[in-house]
Design a protein around this motif. Structure first.
Motif, PDB file in Angstrom:
ATOM      1  N   SER A 140      22.706  50.753  33.795  1.00 17.74           N
ATOM      2  CA  SER A 140      23.691  50.403  34.422  1.00 17.74           C
ATOM      3  C   SER A 140      24.028  48.906  34.876  1.00 17.74           C
ATOM      4  O   SER A 140      23.149  48.555  35.682  1.00 17.74           O
ATOM      5  N   ILE A 154      28.382  59.066  38.443  1.00 18.57           N
ATOM      6  CA  ILE A 154      27.564  59.643  39.025  1.00 18.57           C
ATOM      7  C   ILE A 154      28.136  60.740  39.969  1.00 18.57           C
ATOM      8  O   ILE A 154      27.500  62.076  40.126  1.00 18.57           O
ATOM      9  N   ARG A 158      26.947  64.576  40.031  1.00 22.01           N
ATOM     10  CA  ARG A 158      26.639  65.623  40.958  1.00 22.01           C
ATOM     11  C   ARG A 158      27.368  66.781  41.207  1.00 22.01           C
ATOM     12  O   ARG A 158      26.696  67.801  41.213  1.00 22.01           O
ATOM     13  N   TYR A 166      20.332  59.881  34.425  1.00 21.15           N
ATOM     14  CA  TYR A 166      19.760  58.680  35.735  1.00 21.15           C
ATOM     15  C   TYR A 166      20.532  57.523  35.244  1.00 21.15           C
ATOM     16  O   TYR A 166      21.084  57.287  33.923  1.00 21.15           O
ATOM     17  N   ILE A 269      28.282  55.002  46.968  1.00 22.66           N
ATOM     18  CA  ILE A 269      26.881  55.463  46.092  1.00 22.66           C
ATOM     19  C   ILE A 269      25.878  54.408  46.093  1.00 22.66           C
ATOM     20  O   ILE A 269      24.752  54.665  46.021  1.00 22.66           O
ATOM     21  N   LEU A 290      21.090  52.354  44.194  1.00 21.44           N
ATOM     22  CA  LEU A 290      21.581  53.482  44.657  1.00 21.44           C
ATOM     23  C   LEU A 290      21.114  53.869  45.893  1.00 21.44           C
ATOM     24  O   LEU A 290      20.097  53.500  46.397  1.00 21.44           O
ATOM     25  N   PHE A 294      21.285  59.419  46.596  1.00 24.78           N
ATOM     26  CA  PHE A 294      21.477  59.594  45.144  1.00 24.78           C
ATOM     27  C   PHE A 294      20.298  59.367  44.401  1.00 24.78           C
ATOM     28  O   PHE A 294      20.306  58.918  43.137  1.00 24.78           O
ATOM     29  N   PHE A 297      19.340  60.495  40.854  1.00 21.07           N
ATOM     30  CA  PHE A 297      19.853  60.001  39.553  1.00 21.07           C
ATOM     31  C   PHE A 297      19.378  58.443  39.396  1.00 21.07           C
ATOM     32  O   PHE A 297      19.702  57.929  38.457  1.00 21.07           O
ATOM     33  N   ASP A 298      18.360  58.033  40.158  1.00 22.81           N
ATOM     34  CA  ASP A 298      17.676  56.681  40.015  1.00 22.81           C
ATOM     35  C   ASP A 298      16.700  56.775  38.862  1.00 22.81           C
ATOM     36  O   ASP A 298      15.514  57.455  39.255  1.00 22.81           O
TER      37      ASP A 298
END
Lengths: 364, 341, 69
Positions: A140, A154, A158, A166, A269, A290, A294, A297-298
């Motif tokens: 990202s 993201i 979710r 991720y 986010i 993040l 969140f 997703f990291d």
């Protein structure tokens, strides 16, 4: 192509070029104009705009290529992630050639065939949906233009309960970097061509404080040759008239307040942190990570990675070049160790970075 | 000369993309060992001289993915590519070999389709496939099917083609629109969800080339701009020479669809592969005759003069952009990736 | 940075739209915008529409130079 071709017509440009020449003469001192954005640098290179400038007008390329300013350590982490079992790395194509401390993704692709170039973060999410037994990590990177799309992706992940997606957050913010460059003791920037598509999101108003505080003309520009020339003309005219303000040349797209919905999604986010810019160093409040909600997703929170610190001392002058203080020829690595095929510093990485452009166009 | 960076101890995809890295590989690995008077010229075919005629000999391997794409398939490509490599050296292509490396599990129906397509196009190109080989490898060892074709052709002794014949003032001609093959293959993969009416330009050019060679003896040199697009080919022509090339962006035939896709993905159409195009360098005086002849052929309807040979800058290709400014057109570095910036 | 181009909205399906440029069609996500309509031009970046194009302003910019003189 509508709304593109009209702005490339050679005829409509001739007159502006004449005016730029005229103002170049009137001002009669060295003027450094920085185009912050890498895509502007692309247009300037592709259409040979540098060569159309009067002798005293110098166009310098700023730090506005999110790929080039991504630090070595980020690439090192991405490569370590790539080595892990069941991990697939997805990335924008631009990142493939960017060197880390030891290697690049393109080179590592030969060792671990698990890197996929995507056009959109949504494509990365699709890969995650289609390969539930694998862990898909999206690199990202990007400025304000790109970050809302990643934030939105993201949110979609979710909502769809996709648990194997991720991101490795390396997103950055442009205005803090512009201010950083101006704060430098011997800053030599007389005007900014502001990044048009970053401005789409953040709006014209985001530059007013910088313009006022440092008394510098800022022109938000589109990406066609006409746009760039017109923006240069606006800057020169502002300098001549001693009226430094924020001008929006790209009104057809950029609004006063930008895209508020997109801005909101970013900060739903992400949160602001200090961030390292390759070749420049740490810039306060210029990066995003993040938010706690969140963390699922990291990538950094969900995989334990150790990277060897490279601590390589380097003679690379990209930092100075990005600030407009040095020319590529003054760098000891230029042309010798650092070439487009095997780039070392950020200005060589991007196909139209300053060093890359010099390598291609200015070498004898 | 740029030497291969010692840090690069493995082959990367860009080594095969027709750009700088591939040229480094050829110079520093292959030529170093294989060096001989025929190979050293690095023409599209090796030219073996005999008393009454020359024999041109070439080979190429095809690994395109997907194997079926708009406007062609891996089989058609394997014939056209080899026929064109012979034709651009001035030869009449005659005999081809075809060698298949097939992945275990590959559908016979698809193999038949490919072979039929090879047969149809070789009839058009007036060549015979006279020998072949088949290998089947375990699943995963190759991707579906790879094809190698080699070809020989005969060249009239009177045909003299060579970069050394190129002179200042000569013109650069192309037989039609650029970048269609590369983009057709790319959108056939459907990774980018792009829908456009672009077909691969994949075609045998031996007919067209023979026609123009009959018309005039003032054609100096020809090359088919495949991988790396016309940027790579033009740079190969000027490399280490005492002349340069200027091309005019406005004159380059290119479909609207090609430009649009390039805008979306951030590609440069000049760097994208063609499979039915030939760059012809020809004496200016004969250019109109060549152009006229080309335009009568179905593969040359959109032929244009796109540039000329200049004294300075030596060894470089310049492009006059639509704004009227000049910039260097460099050899593409490697694979093209879609960009966000 | 940031490559983004204007494309015309041809068809809308929920959060997605089919957009076109020079006979080339592409699917993009439009969830970052409000009130996108068929016939609008949107700026597309990495698979998302990030803003609508203002057709009046587009014309004005081209004429801006003449008017100033």
């Amino acid at each position: 192509m509508k709304y593109i071709d009209e702005y490339r017509e050679p005829e409509i440009q001739k007159e502006i070029i004449k005016e730029i020449q005229k103002y170049g003469n009137l001002i009669n001192r060295k003027i450094n104009i920085m185009e912050v954005c890498g895509t502007h640098t692309m247009t300037i290179g592709r259409y040979g705009i540098r060569k159309l400038m009067p002798e005293n007008i110098n166009l310098i390329s700023g730090p506005g290529c999110p790929v080039c300013v991504t630090p070595e350590s980020y690439i090192d982490i991405a490569i370590e992630l790539l080595k892990m079992e069941d991990v697939i790395i997805t990335t924008f194509g631009d990142m493939m050639k960017v060197p880390g401390s030891f290697s690049s993704l393109e080179k590592e692709k030969a060792n671990y065939a698990k890197t996929y170039v995507v056009y959109s973060p949504l494509d990365a999410l699709k890969i995650a949906e289609d390969n539930r037994d694998k862990k898909i990590i999206f690199l990202s990177v990007g400025f304000e233009t790109t970050t809302p799309l990643i934030a939105q992706t993201i949110k979609i992940a979710r909502d769809r309960k996709i648990k194997n997606f991720y991101i490795l957050a390396g997103n950055k913010l442009i205005p803090p970097a512009m201010e950083f460059l101006l704060k430098e003791k011997d800053a030599r920037i007389d005007g900014f061509i502001c990044p048009g598509h970053v401005s789409v999101i953040i709006g014209r108003e985001s530059y007013t404080s910088i313009s006022k505080k440092y008394n510098i003309p800022c022109v938000i520009s589109g990406f066609e040759p006409f746009d760039i020339l017109l923006s240069i003309y606006f800057i020169l005219k502002s300098i001549k008239d001693e009226k430094n303000e924020v001008i929006n040349e790209y009104k057809r797209i950029v609004k006063e307040k930008g895209n508020t919905k997109a801005k909101e999604i970013i900060y739903e986010i992400f949160e602001v942190v200090d961030a390292e810019w390759r070749g420049i160093g740490i810039i306060e409040n210029s990066g995003l990570r993040l938010k706690e909600n969140f963390f699922d997703f990291d990538a950094e929170k969900n995989f334990s990675i150790e990277i060897k610190s490279s601590n390589r001392k380097t003679a690379c002058l990209c930092g100075e070049i990005l600030k407009g203080r040095k020319k590529p020829f003054e760098c000891p690595l230029f042309e010798k160790i650092c070439t487009p095929e095997s780039p070392f510093g950020p200005c060589m990485v991007s196909s139209e970075g300053t060093c890359n452009a010099y390598y291609k166009y200015e070498r004898k | 000369m740029h030497i291969i960076n010692m840090k690069e101890n493995r082959i990367v995809l860009s080594h095969g993309s027709g750009g700088k890295l591939m040229h480094n590989l050829i110079e520093n690995i292959f030529l170093k060992s294989f060096k001989n008077d025929i190979l050293d010229k690095l023409y599209d075919s090796g030219i073996i001289e005999f008393k009454d005629f020359d024999i041109c000999f070439t080979t190429d391997s095809y690994t395109v993915d997907p194997i079926f794409f708009k406007g062609g398939d891996i089989g058609k490509l394997s014939i056209c590519g080899t026929v064109n490599d012979l034709a651009v050296t001035g030869a009449i292509p005659l005999y081809l070999s075809s060698s298949f490396i097939i992945e275990e599990g590959f559908e016979i129906k698809n193999l038949e389709k490919i072979v039929k397509s090879m047969h149809a196009i070789s009839k058009k190109a007036k060549v015979k496939i006279v020998t072949g080989d088949t290998k089947v490898v375990e699943k995963g060892k190759v991707d579906k099917i790879f094809i190698n074709t080699s070809g020989i052709g005969i060249r009239d002794k009177r045909i003299k083609l060579g970069i050394e014949r190129i002179k200042e003032g000569d013109v650069v001609i192309i037989n039609g629109g650029i970048a269609e093959h590369g983009l057709a293959v790319l959108i056939s993969r459907d990774t980018f969800k792009i829908d456009a009416d672009i077909k691969s330009d994949c075609a045998p050019l031996s007919g067209l080339i023979l026609e123009i060679l009959k018309e005039t003896d003032k054609i100096k040199f020809m090359r088919d701009p495949t991988r790396g697009g016309i940027s790579a080919t033009l740079n190969e022509i000027v490399k280490n020479r005492d002349f340069g090339i200027i091309i005019y962006e406005e004159k380059i035939p290119v479909k609207k669809e090609v430009l649009s896709i390039c805008e979306i993905l951030g590609f440069d159409s000049l760097n994208i592969a063609n499979e039915g195009k030939v760059i012809v360098i020809c004496d200016r005086k004969e250019a109109d005759i060549v152009l006229k002849k080309m335009r009568k052929n179905i593969y040359g309807k959109k032929a244009e003069i796109i540039g000329e040979i200049v004294k300075k800058p030596e060894g470089k290709v310049l492009i006059e952009t639509v704004t009227g400014s000049l910039r260097v057109l460099d050899m593409p570095v490697g694979e093209q990736f879609p960009r966000i910036c | 940075m940031c490559l983004a181009i204007p494309m015309k909205v041809e068809k809308i399906e929920g959060d997605f739209a089919i957009v076109s440029i020079g006979n080339v069609k592409k699917e993009v996500n439009i969830s970052l915008l409000e009130n996108v309509k068929k016939g609008d031009y949107v700026i597309v970046h990495a698979g998302f529409a990030i803003e609508k194009l203002d057709k009046k302003e587009a014309k004005k910019t081209l004429k801006i130079f003449k008017e100033m003189r």
